[in-house]
Design a protein around this motif. Structure first.
Motif, mmCIF file in Angstrom:
data_model
loop_
_atom_site.group_PDB
_atom_site.id
_atom_site.type_symbol
_atom_site.label_atom_id
_atom_site.label_comp_id
_atom_site.label_asym_id
_atom_site.label_seq_id
_atom_site.Cartn_x
_atom_site.Cartn_y
_atom_site.Cartn_z
ATOM 1 N N ILE A 145 0.856 -1.179 0.000
ATOM 2 C CA ILE A 145 0.000 0.000 0.000
ATOM 3 C C ILE A 145 0.896 1.235 0.000
ATOM 4 O O ILE A 145 1.686 1.437 0.927
ATOM 5 C CB ILE A 145 -0.933 0.005 1.223
ATOM 6 N N ASP A 146 0.784 2.042 -1.045
ATOM 7 C CA ASP A 146 1.583 3.262 -1.147
ATOM 8 C C ASP A 146 1.187 4.217 -0.029
ATOM 9 O O ASP A 146 0.006 4.342 0.299
ATOM 10 C CB ASP A 146 1.361 3.919 -2.513
ATOM 11 N N ARG A 147 2.146 4.882 0.554
ATOM 12 C CA ARG A 147 1.871 5.790 1.675
ATOM 13 C C ARG A 147 1.196 7.077 1.243
ATOM 14 O O ARG A 147 0.482 7.704 2.009
ATOM 15 C CB ARG A 147 3.170 6.107 2.407
ATOM 16 N N GLU A 148 1.431 7.488 0.007
ATOM 17 C CA GLU A 148 0.856 8.744 -0.476
ATOM 18 C C GLU A 148 -0.548 8.513 -1.031
ATOM 19 O O GLU A 148 -0.902 7.408 -1.423
ATOM 20 C CB GLU A 148 1.735 9.347 -1.559
ATOM 21 N N ASN A 149 -1.323 9.593 -1.072
ATOM 22 C CA ASN A 149 -2.634 9.522 -1.691
ATOM 23 C C ASN A 149 -2.504 9.784 -3.186
ATOM 24 O O ASN A 149 -1.648 10.555 -3.623
ATOM 25 C CB ASN A 149 -3.588 10.545 -1.075
ATOM 26 N N PHE A 150 -3.409 9.158 -3.932
ATOM 27 C CA PHE A 150 -3.426 9.304 -5.380
ATOM 28 C C PHE A 150 -4.702 9.994 -5.822
ATOM 29 O O PHE A 150 -5.697 10.024 -5.088
ATOM 30 C CB PHE A 150 -3.295 7.939 -6.055
ATOM 31 N N ALA A 151 -4.665 10.538 -7.033
ATOM 32 C CA ALA A 151 -5.812 11.207 -7.624
ATOM 33 C C ALA A 151 -6.017 10.678 -9.028
ATOM 34 O O ALA A 151 -5.096 10.139 -9.652
ATOM 35 C CB ALA A 151 -5.594 12.718 -7.657
ATOM 36 N N ILE A 152 -7.228 10.860 -9.504
ATOM 37 C CA ILE A 152 -7.547 10.570 -10.899
ATOM 38 C C ILE A 152 -7.931 11.902 -11.512
ATOM 39 O O ILE A 152 -8.790 12.618 -10.979
ATOM 40 C CB ILE A 152 -8.700 9.562 -11.004
ATOM 41 N N ALA A 153 -7.266 12.261 -12.605
ATOM 42 C CA ALA A 153 -7.465 13.572 -13.214
ATOM 43 C C ALA A 153 -7.797 13.432 -14.686
ATOM 44 O O ALA A 153 -7.317 12.518 -15.361
ATOM 45 C CB ALA A 153 -6.202 14.419 -13.040
ATOM 46 N N ARG A 154 -8.615 14.359 -15.180
ATOM 47 C CA ARG A 154 -8.932 14.415 -16.606
ATOM 48 C C ARG A 154 -8.370 15.728 -17.139
ATOM 49 O O ARG A 154 -8.596 16.797 -16.572
ATOM 50 C CB ARG A 154 -10.448 14.374 -16.820
ATOM 51 N N THR A 155 -7.605 15.617 -18.234
ATOM 52 C CA THR A 155 -6.958 16.788 -18.826
ATOM 53 C C THR A 155 -6.896 16.619 -20.344
ATOM 54 O O THR A 155 -7.065 15.515 -20.859
ATOM 55 C CB THR A 155 -5.542 16.987 -18.229
ATOM 56 N N ASP A 156 -6.667 17.726 -21.043
ATOM 57 C CA ASP A 156 -6.592 17.672 -22.505
ATOM 58 C C ASP A 156 -5.211 17.319 -23.018
ATOM 59 O O ASP A 156 -5.057 16.912 -24.158
ATOM 60 C CB ASP A 156 -7.021 19.016 -23.107
ATOM 61 N N SER A 157 -4.186 17.498 -22.197
ATOM 62 C CA SER A 157 -2.832 17.200 -22.657
ATOM 63 C C SER A 157 -1.965 16.769 -21.489
ATOM 64 O O SER A 157 -2.223 17.133 -20.348
ATOM 65 C CB SER A 157 -2.219 18.412 -23.359
ATOM 66 N N LEU A 158 -0.951 16.013 -21.809
ATOM 67 C CA LEU A 158 -0.008 15.586 -20.786
ATOM 68 C C LEU A 158 0.955 16.725 -20.482
ATOM 69 O O LEU A 158 1.424 17.417 -21.373
ATOM 70 C CB LEU A 158 0.780 14.360 -21.258
ATOM 71 N N ARG A 159 1.234 16.885 -19.221
ATOM 72 C CA ARG A 159 2.179 17.906 -18.773
ATOM 73 C C ARG A 159 3.401 17.196 -18.197
ATOM 74 O O ARG A 159 3.443 15.989 -18.079
ATOM 75 C CB ARG A 159 1.539 18.782 -17.685
ATOM 76 N N GLU A 160 4.348 17.981 -17.792
ATOM 77 C CA GLU A 160 5.559 17.438 -17.179
ATOM 78 C C GLU A 160 5.279 17.077 -15.725
ATOM 79 O O GLU A 160 5.677 17.780 -14.808
ATOM 80 C CB GLU A 160 6.694 18.460 -17.275
ATOM 81 N N VAL A 161 4.545 16.001 -15.529
ATOM 82 C CA VAL A 161 4.279 15.503 -14.182
ATOM 83 C C VAL A 161 4.551 14.009 -14.174
ATOM 84 O O VAL A 161 4.508 13.345 -15.209
ATOM 85 C CB VAL A 161 2.826 15.767 -13.713
ATOM 86 N N GLU A 162 4.824 13.513 -13.000
ATOM 87 C CA GLU A 162 5.039 12.069 -12.841
ATOM 88 C C GLU A 162 3.685 11.422 -12.602
ATOM 89 O O GLU A 162 2.949 11.818 -11.700
ATOM 90 C CB GLU A 162 5.953 11.833 -11.641
ATOM 91 N N PHE A 163 3.324 10.454 -13.445
ATOM 92 C CA PHE A 163 2.044 9.793 -13.275
ATOM 93 C C PHE A 163 2.223 8.286 -13.229
ATOM 94 O O PHE A 163 3.216 7.744 -13.698
ATOM 95 C CB PHE A 163 1.042 10.191 -14.358
ATOM 96 N N PHE A 164 1.258 7.608 -12.628
ATOM 97 C CA PHE A 164 1.271 6.158 -12.500
ATOM 98 C C PHE A 164 0.708 5.502 -13.755
ATOM 99 O O PHE A 164 1.227 4.514 -14.234
ATOM 100 C CB PHE A 164 0.462 5.741 -11.270
#
Length: 119
Positions: free
Chosen positions: A6-25
């Protein structure tokens, strides 16, 4: 004994029009992008919608592509406890997203199924 991580951090689900410079699962490109990412990464993005408060559950076992019924058994046991899940499969194993408020009960379910739970 199989482990559930179980990952210690919380996760989110996001809807966007384009990928940005973020780390995603995980990312799914269908009518825009749906991203699964850490909540702190979601805060960096301009998203149409974001839902947070998820815990990432990873099964610490290599799943062969011919494996049948593994997730069905787990999701059925969670469904009996009225715990909704989002399922993601990767090349090596399977993952679940479970809302944080269901985590304690989900851990009980995993332990009843014979998993060792590691947080």
């Amino acid at each position: 004994m199989l482990k559930v991580l179980i990952d210690r951090e919380n996760f989110a689900i996001a809807r966007t029009d384009s990928l940005r410079e973020v780390e995603f699962f995980a990312a799914i490109n269908y009518k825009g992008f749906t991203l699964v990412l850490r909540e702190k990464e979601a805060e960096k993005m301009d998203c149409q919608e974001v839902e947070g408060g998820f815990k990432l559950i990873t099964f610490d076992a290599k799943m062969d592509f011919s494996t049948v019924g593994f997730i069905a058994k787990i999701s059925n046991a969670l469904a009996e406890e009225e715990i909704p899940v989002l399922v993601f499969s990767s090349y090596f194993t399977d993952h679940l997203l479970i809302r944080e408020e269901h985590l304690e009960k989900a851990i009980e379910v995993f332990e009843k199924l014979g998993f060792e739970v590691e947080t």
